[in-house]
Design an enzyme around this catalytic site. Sequence first.
Site, PDB file in Angstrom:
ATOM      1  N   SER A 124       0.897  -1.349   0.006  1.00  0.00           N
ATOM      2  CA  SER A 124      -0.133   0.030  -0.132  1.00  0.00           C
ATOM      3  C   SER A 124       0.968   1.360   0.033  1.00  0.00           C
ATOM      4  CB  SER A 124      -0.898  -0.001   1.235  1.00  0.00           C
ATOM      5  OG  SER A 124      -1.346   1.169   1.446  1.00  0.00           O
ATOM      6  N   TYR A 149      -2.041  -1.449  10.927  1.00  0.00           N
ATOM      7  CA  TYR A 149      -2.422  -2.053   9.449  1.00  0.00           C
ATOM      8  C   TYR A 149      -1.177  -1.684   8.645  1.00  0.00           C
ATOM      9  CZ  TYR A 149      -3.849  -2.087   4.740  1.00  0.00           C
ATOM     10  OH  TYR A 149      -4.022  -2.300   3.371  1.00  0.00           O
ATOM     11  N   LYS A 153       1.727  -4.092   6.519  1.00  0.00           N
ATOM     12  CA  LYS A 153       2.084  -4.031   5.409  1.00  0.00           C
ATOM     13  C   LYS A 153       3.803  -3.667   5.026  1.00  0.00           C
ATOM     14  CE  LYS A 153      -1.428  -5.191   3.647  1.00  0.00           C
ATOM     15  NZ  LYS A 153      -1.626  -6.097   2.938  1.00  0.00           N
ATOM     16  N   ASN A 178      -5.358   4.273  -4.096  1.00  0.00           N
ATOM     17  CA  ASN A 178      -6.673   4.106  -3.421  1.00  0.00           C
ATOM     18  C   ASN A 178      -7.744   3.369  -4.314  1.00  0.00           C
ATOM     19  OD1 ASN A 178      -5.256   6.461  -2.217  1.00  0.00           O
ATOM     20  ND2 ASN A 178      -6.980   6.000  -0.626  1.00  0.00           N
ATOM     21  N   ASN A 198     -12.846   4.117   4.263  1.00  0.00           N
ATOM     22  CA  ASN A 198     -12.448   4.787   2.897  1.00  0.00           C
ATOM     23  C   ASN A 198     -13.362   5.882   2.186  1.00  0.00           C
ATOM     24  OD1 ASN A 198     -10.283   3.377   2.858  1.00  0.00           O
ATOM     25  ND2 ASN A 198     -10.911   1.834   1.752  1.00  0.00           N
ATOM     26  N   ARG A 295      -8.619  14.425  10.675  1.00  0.00           N
ATOM     27  CA  ARG A 295      -8.741  13.042  11.388  1.00  0.00           C
ATOM     28  C   ARG A 295      -7.357  12.861  11.547  1.00  0.00           C
ATOM     29  NH1 ARG A 295     -11.450   8.353   8.149  1.00  0.00           N
ATOM     30  NH2 ARG A 295      -9.986   8.885   6.840  1.00  0.00           N
ATOM     31  N   GLU A 296      -6.938  12.479  13.060  1.00  0.00           N
ATOM     32  CA  GLU A 296      -5.653  11.835  13.302  1.00  0.00           C
ATOM     33  C   GLU A 296      -5.054  11.127  12.197  1.00  0.00           C
ATOM     34  OE1 GLU A 296      -3.420  10.351  17.031  1.00  0.00           O
ATOM     35  OE2 GLU A 296      -5.415  11.004  17.607  1.00  0.00           O
ATOM     36  N   ASP A 298      -4.228  11.189   9.294  1.00  0.00           N
ATOM     37  CA  ASP A 298      -4.562  11.560   7.863  1.00  0.00           C
ATOM     38  C   ASP A 298      -3.445  12.300   7.231  1.00  0.00           C
ATOM     39  OD1 ASP A 298      -6.825   9.740   7.361  1.00  0.00           O
ATOM     40  OD2 ASP A 298      -7.984  11.793   7.295  1.00  0.00           O
TER      41      ASP A 298
HETATM   42  P1  NAD Z   1     -10.741  -7.670   1.345  1.00  0.00           P
HETATM   43  O1  NAD Z   1     -10.991  -7.592   2.693  1.00  0.00           O
HETATM   44  O2  NAD Z   1     -11.915  -7.359   0.350  1.00  0.00           O
HETATM   45  O3  NAD Z   1     -10.075  -8.839   0.702  1.00  0.00           O
HETATM   46  C1  NAD Z   1      -9.396  -9.679   1.592  1.00  0.00           C
HETATM   47  C2  NAD Z   1      -9.683 -11.174   1.443  1.00  0.00           C
HETATM   48  O4  NAD Z   1      -8.893 -12.001   2.131  1.00  0.00           O
HETATM   49  C3  NAD Z   1     -11.056 -11.352   2.048  1.00  0.00           C
HETATM   50  O5  NAD Z   1     -12.154 -12.134   1.344  1.00  0.00           O
HETATM   51  C4  NAD Z   1     -11.080 -11.958   3.264  1.00  0.00           C
HETATM   52  O6  NAD Z   1     -12.003 -12.854   3.737  1.00  0.00           O
HETATM   53  C5  NAD Z   1      -9.656 -12.815   3.150  1.00  0.00           C
HETATM   54  N1  NAD Z   1      -9.064 -13.205   4.258  1.00  0.00           N
HETATM   55  C6  NAD Z   1      -8.411 -12.389   5.166  1.00  0.00           C
HETATM   56  N2  NAD Z   1      -7.889 -13.066   6.252  1.00  0.00           N
HETATM   57  C7  NAD Z   1      -7.978 -14.287   5.633  1.00  0.00           C
HETATM   58  C8  NAD Z   1      -7.099 -15.418   6.213  1.00  0.00           C
HETATM   59  N3  NAD Z   1      -6.417 -15.184   7.482  1.00  0.00           N
HETATM   60  N4  NAD Z   1      -7.573 -16.737   5.553  1.00  0.00           N
HETATM   61  C9  NAD Z   1      -7.916 -16.791   4.281  1.00  0.00           C
HETATM   62  N5  NAD Z   1      -8.735 -15.657   3.887  1.00  0.00           N
HETATM   63  C10 NAD Z   1      -8.547 -14.459   4.415  1.00  0.00           C
HETATM   64  O7  NAD Z   1      -9.601  -6.621   0.926  1.00  0.00           O
HETATM   65  P2  NAD Z   1      -9.252  -5.838  -0.389  1.00  0.00           P
HETATM   66  O8  NAD Z   1      -9.520  -4.543  -0.285  1.00  0.00           O
HETATM   67  O9  NAD Z   1      -9.511  -6.752  -1.626  1.00  0.00           O
HETATM   68  O10 NAD Z   1      -7.649  -6.066  -0.242  1.00  0.00           O
HETATM   69  C11 NAD Z   1      -6.830  -6.937  -0.716  1.00  0.00           C
HETATM   70  C12 NAD Z   1      -5.277  -6.819  -0.308  1.00  0.00           C
HETATM   71  O11 NAD Z   1      -4.883  -5.362  -0.859  1.00  0.00           O
HETATM   72  C13 NAD Z   1      -5.164  -6.677   1.097  1.00  0.00           C
HETATM   73  O12 NAD Z   1      -3.723  -7.218   1.568  1.00  0.00           O
HETATM   74  C14 NAD Z   1      -5.037  -5.076   1.547  1.00  0.00           C
HETATM   75  O13 NAD Z   1      -4.389  -4.758   2.579  1.00  0.00           O
HETATM   76  C15 NAD Z   1      -4.441  -4.528   0.110  1.00  0.00           C
HETATM   77  N6  NAD Z   1      -4.734  -3.112   0.048  1.00  0.00           N
HETATM   78  C16 NAD Z   1      -6.059  -2.765   0.063  1.00  0.00           C
HETATM   79  C17 NAD Z   1      -6.459  -1.265  -0.308  1.00  0.00           C
HETATM   80  C18 NAD Z   1      -7.724  -1.214  -0.416  1.00  0.00           C
HETATM   81  O14 NAD Z   1      -8.086   0.163  -0.069  1.00  0.00           O
HETATM   82  N7  NAD Z   1      -8.835  -2.061  -0.744  1.00  0.00           N
HETATM   83  C19 NAD Z   1      -5.354  -0.570  -0.560  1.00  0.00           C
HETATM   84  C20 NAD Z   1      -3.969  -1.007  -0.248  1.00  0.00           C
HETATM   85  C21 NAD Z   1      -3.662  -2.282   0.069  1.00  0.00           C
END
Ligand code: NAD
Length: 340
Positions: A124, A149, A153, A178, A198, A295-296, A298
């Site tokens: 991220s 969080y 990462k 984003n 978000n 917001r703290e 940000d």
């Molecule tokens: P999401 O929560 O929609 O998808 C994550 C999936 O992982 C979910 O379906 C959840 O059920 C599954 N999961 C979580 N822990 C698990 C475990 N222990 N075993 C099996 N399944 C598990 O999230 P997303 O928005 O699709 O994000 C995907 C990745 O991208 C994440 O690693 C997130 O940190 C990263 N990311 C997301 C964003 C964002 O804004 N959405 C931004 C930067 C990075």
Amino acid sequence: MAILVTGGLGYIGSHTVVELLNNNFEVIIVDDLSNSEKFILNNIQEITGKKPIFYPFDLRRKELLHQVFDAHTIEGCINFAAYKAVGESQEKPLDYYENNLFTLINILQEFKNRNISNFIFSSSCTVYGQADKMPIDESALLKTPESVYGKTKQMGEEVLKDFANAYHSKICLLRYFNPIGAHPSSLLGELPIGVPNNLVPYVMQTATGIREKLNVWGNDYNTEDGTAIRDYIYVVDLAKAHVAALQKLMTNTSVETTIDIFNLGTGKGSSVLEVVEAFEKANSVSVPYQICDRREGDIEIAYADASKAEQELGWKSETTLQEALKTAWNWQKYLETKTN
Ligand code: NAD
């Protein structure tokens, strides 16, 4: 030969599975449904005409993961599985460290024991914190993230770099800006969990009347309209970048360690008020808002220099903010038909 997609029923994961299937990859999904729903699997099938293999379990369960690696010839992994709620990560730090890091380490143990390479990690832009200059390229200084969080990462990236160096592996760290929007079919999108952190999910819940007003956190930033600026990348464009990154890793036949890092964004920043306006225009709805204190945690401004991804992956974002926001709203309407 198959690609393991962890968290493949989640928001970004499900869109990426569609792109992988459309590019004829065999896909194996492991997802414990902690933040997704089983119907997403059927919707993936409806879109692609193909049904990926699906294992519903928690990746912390090493023995089950081991069985999946025994049962299939896996030649790469895209690791989406993680908890992602910033606020919750402050309240439940151990859950976040455990889930986001143990799952990663469990997969890497299998990779090491079986000599598998090709690993893509969902990182991220939070790893940059408030960068000193815009746009942010991959060489920008990393700062300790404010949230647990974000720290998971950054730690995940470190674990992977050490892994690649020790075992001559090929890894790719994708730093998303984003992600917004939903699949054009309206069959996939971001599922709402609690009070959204978000902007776009919050905007949508306000437009539907679930929330009375959108809270705009601060209008005294040093930006044109005073509200914070981010780089909103359409989720389908983002999904396509994963396929390009995977193809790059898999066609790299060198035995040398490879650590690729790419920013994935549009290269353009939009303020909170610009997003609200674009959403209203795209969908002919109104989004009442109120200005609140900052917001703290940000930051003021973050947008990507995504030129490295364009040069090395042949990938760039193609969808406008308004187009992406239209798909988000269509997904919201689809969700309403499911709950009614
Ligand atoms: P999401 O929560 O929609 O998808 C994550 C999936 O992982 C979910 O379906 C959840 O059920 C599954 N999961 C979580 N822990 C698990 C475990 N222990 N075993 C099996 N399944 C598990 O999230 P997303 O928005 O699709 O994000 C995907 C990745 O991208 C994440 O690693 C997130 O940190 C990263 N990311 C997301 C964003 C964002 O804004 N959405 C931004 C930067 C990075």
